[in-house]
Design a protein around this motif. Structure first.
Motif, PDB file in Angstrom:
ATOM      1  N   GLY A  51       8.930  -6.622  12.384  1.00 36.49           N
ATOM      2  CA  GLY A  51       7.952  -7.401  11.625  1.00 36.49           C
ATOM      3  C   GLY A  51       7.065  -6.510  10.774  1.00 36.49           C
ATOM      4  N   LEU A  52       6.540  -5.441  11.391  1.00 31.05           N
ATOM      5  CA  LEU A  52       5.639  -4.531  10.671  1.00 31.05           C
ATOM      6  C   LEU A  52       6.364  -3.849   9.511  1.00 31.05           C
ATOM      7  N   VAL A  73       7.233  -6.205   6.604  1.00 29.50           N
ATOM      8  CA  VAL A  73       6.125  -6.449   5.669  1.00 29.50           C
ATOM      9  C   VAL A  73       5.954  -5.240   4.743  1.00 29.50           C
ATOM     10  N   ASN A 116       8.706  -5.207   2.219  1.00 30.82           N
ATOM     11  CA  ASN A 116       8.542  -6.336   1.309  1.00 30.82           C
ATOM     12  C   ASN A 116       7.485  -6.033   0.245  1.00 30.82           C
ATOM     13  N   LEU A 117       6.336  -5.500   0.696  1.00 29.19           N
ATOM     14  CA  LEU A 117       5.261  -5.202  -0.260  1.00 29.19           C
ATOM     15  C   LEU A 117       5.637  -4.018  -1.156  1.00 29.19           C
ATOM     16  N   ILE A 159      -8.455   3.998   4.246  1.00 25.60           N
ATOM     17  CA  ILE A 159      -8.075   2.648   4.683  1.00 25.60           C
ATOM     18  C   ILE A 159      -8.885   1.547   3.986  1.00 25.60           C
ATOM     19  N   GLY A 177      -4.424  -0.508  -0.045  1.00 25.35           N
ATOM     20  CA  GLY A 177      -3.599  -1.383   0.776  1.00 25.35           C
ATOM     21  C   GLY A 177      -2.495  -0.598   1.470  1.00 25.35           C
ATOM     22  N   VAL A 180      -3.668   0.678   4.725  1.00 24.48           N
ATOM     23  CA  VAL A 180      -3.733  -0.354   5.772  1.00 24.48           C
ATOM     24  C   VAL A 180      -2.391  -0.434   6.484  1.00 24.48           C
ATOM     25  N   LEU A 181      -1.322  -0.457   5.703  1.00 26.80           N
ATOM     26  CA  LEU A 181       0.020  -0.561   6.294  1.00 26.80           C
ATOM     27  C   LEU A 181       0.348   0.669   7.126  1.00 26.80           C
ATOM     28  N   THR A 202      -1.796   0.865  10.314  1.00 28.21           N
ATOM     29  CA  THR A 202      -1.459  -0.184  11.294  1.00 28.21           C
ATOM     30  C   THR A 202      -0.124   0.105  11.964  1.00 28.21           C
TER      31      THR A 202
END
Lengths: 373, 194
Positions: free
Chosen positions: B33-34, B37, B40-41, B122, B126, B129-130, B133
């Motif tokens: 999932g992580l 994303v 995808n971004l 952070i 963006g 952030v990824l 995380t």
């Protein structure tokens, strides 16, 4: 995140129990349908809810530190919408289908008809309940894909098959209309409604995505699951507490619940066709959906009364009601054979040996044959 | 009410191993999932390293590759612990789990070094952030692995693991194999592919 992690731990406990703690001789395809449904649901939750945790972690960190990535709190619901939408919500009502598949044949004193069909139908329900891929905020246009549409159509198959097969065990038999039968049948019908409503959602011709129709479909799925849970309480309550509910009142409550669910969901489904947006409720007369929204509020009021009535009835009956026979339904599934759990302080002496999918029914039929001889 | 005939006592179920494999399944879904994303971004930003990684960010390959080698070593050592437990070699079991914990802390240390030297902010990017995380989630999973290893080490050295009953050690090793695979994915997506 903590709540989802707790749900995952619960799923791990359930799946591990079904895998490791069956009675000796009970193959995996011989487990009761309720246990099988939970096994499928638990496994599918394990592969979808961690994706929700991933989303929540990213959203939280972004929200906490500058909101550069996802735009802060403005569209959080959009990122998490997939958890409540189809096909993910097909997963939530699988245990209710397990209740239906156990209760109907058991109340009819019949064997599970085409057991393998029931097992596959529930497994298929788990498969098409994999909704983690359908994240519209990350995957624009996912609702136009063949996979999404296939899942939407196939989603109606599990409730249809379970109701047809479980219903076929009841058909043609003379039997008492007992409260578990009524609750389970109503839960099954509501779940079937959720699956059937889901078939229409992704088609551009109907333009239902993002409308109240989605809310109606979600409410059908969730309320179907909840009614299945209450059906389970009615059916297994005597086994758990050694007392049972009175016969008439739960049936009236079940019919009230059906009326409440219909009032909540049918207006939403109709409002979707006249373009009421998802999550928006309008009581202005000129909006065209005011009456539908009033009916929906009335439905919630009816359902609230039913739930309160059920809670009071269950509390009174299971704590102070008359003690009942340990097998009041003359049921056929294994849990009704073990004679000790309903009496506090008495320990089970041994696990029962299982030599067929319905060992208790075999035993009962043998006893009956012995009497007749 | 009818009773069924009693069955002989069942074989001891392997609950810990099965529960751990389910945790691992969930862990795989979490990192999928992580990283999904992230990819995808990245794709939405143009799909190239140049378009995706902010200017001024330093992401060397050396430390992450060393971390990957350490994780592979940790997997081997975890399997050594299983081997030792299955043959009642308690000294080797102690050495293997101690080494596992050292490897784990070495990777945490290397990750902290990376965080400090990547020059990412952070609250301004963006991308950061990824990265924080995903790598932070991995560090939490790794710390859980260290705690798991310590618990099983204490149980094993205290006599709760033997050649006939070492399910906990096997479960711990399985979890460390998962950590290695998860880090290999993080290493490739974030540090190599960027």
């Amino acid at each position: 995140v903590v709540v989802v992690a707790a749900l995952l731990l619960g799923a791990i406990c359930v799946v591990t129990t079904v895998f490791t703690s069956r009675s000796p001789g009970m193959w995996l395809d011989w487990v009761p349908m309720f246990a099988w449904a939970w096994l499928v649901t638990g496994v599918m939750l394990l592969v979808t809810l961690p994706v929700l945790i991933a989303d929540l972690l990213l959203l939280y960190v972004d929200h906490r530190y500058g909101s550069k990535l996802f735009g802060g709190a403005t569209d959080l619901g959009g990122y998490l919408h997939w958890v409540t939408a189809q096909p993910q919500n097909y997963l939530y009502y699988l245990p209710a289908l397990g209740v239906v598949a156990d209760v109907l044949p058991s109340m009819a004193g019949a064997r599970q008809p085409r057991r393998i069909g029931l097992l596959f139908a529930l497994a298929l329900g788990g498969l098409v309940g994999f909704g983690a891929f359908a994240q519209q905020m990350f995957h624009h246009g996912v609702t136009d894909t063949i996979v999404y549409r296939t899942f939407a159509i196939v989603g109606v198959v599990p409730p249809l098959v379970v109701l047809a097969l479980a219903g076929s065990s009841v058909a043609g038999r003379r039997m008492r209309i007992a409260s578990p039968l009524v609750w389970a049948t109503i839960a099954g019908l509501v779940v079937l409604g959720a699956g059937a409503a889901g078939v229409l959602t992704p088609w551009p011709a109907f333009d239902l995505l993002g409308t109240a129709y989605e809310m109606g479909q979600f409410n059908l799925a969730l309320l179907g699951a909840a009614l299945g849970g209450l059906a389970g309480v009615v059916y297994w309550g005597p086994r758990l507490w050694g007392r049972r509910l009175p016969e008439a009142a739960p049936i009236l409550l079940a019919l009230g619940a059906l009326a409440g669910v219909a009032l909540i969901t049918i207006p939403d489904l109709i409002a979707g066709f006249i373009d009421q947006p998802f999550g928006s409720v309008d009581f202005q007369k000129e909006s065209g959906t005011a009456l539908l929204n009033v009916l929906e509020v009335a439905g919630f009021a009816v359902l609230l009364l039913v739930v309160l009535g059920f809670a009071l009835l269950a509390l009174r009956a299971f704590s102070r009601g008359e003690r009942c026979d340990l097998d009041p339904w003359d049921a056929t599934t294994l849990e009704w054979a073990e004679p000790v759990l309903a009496e506090p302080g008495v320990a089970a002496v041994a696990l029962p040996a299982v030599e067929s999918p319905e060992p208790l029914l075999d035993r009962k039929l043998d006893a009956l044959a012995g009497k007749e001889a | 009410m009818l009773a069924l005939p009693p069955a002989p006592a069942p074989a001891r179920p392997r609950q810990k191993l099965i529960a751990t494999s389910l945790v691992v399944t969930g862990g795989v879904a979490l990192f999928a999932g992580l990283l999904g994303v992230y990819l995808n971004l990245r794709d939405a930003a143009g799909g190239t390293t140049k378009a995706w990684v902010p200017k001024g960010v330093v992401m060397s390959n050396q430390a992450p590759t060393l971390m990957l080698v350490t994780m592979v070593g940790a997997s081997v050592v975890a399997q050594w612990a299983v081997y030792a437990a299955a043959r009642d070699i308690r000294r080797d079991l102690g050495a293997a789990t101690a080494l596992l914990v050292v490897f784990g802390f070495a990777v945490v240390n290397a990750q902290a070094y990376m965080w400090k030297n990547m020059h990412i902010s952070i609250d301004k990017q963006g991308f950061a952030v990824l990265v924080f995380t995903i790598t932070g989630t991995f560090v939490v999973a790794l710390l859980a692995g260290i705690v798991f290893a310590l618990l099983e080490a204490f149980r094993g050295l205290g006599g709760r693991a033997s050649s006939t009953r070492h399910e906990g050690i096997s479960a711990m090793a399985l979890y460390w194999h998962f950590l290695t695979v998860a880090f290999a994915a993080v290493w490739f997506v974030i540090y190599i592919n960027k």
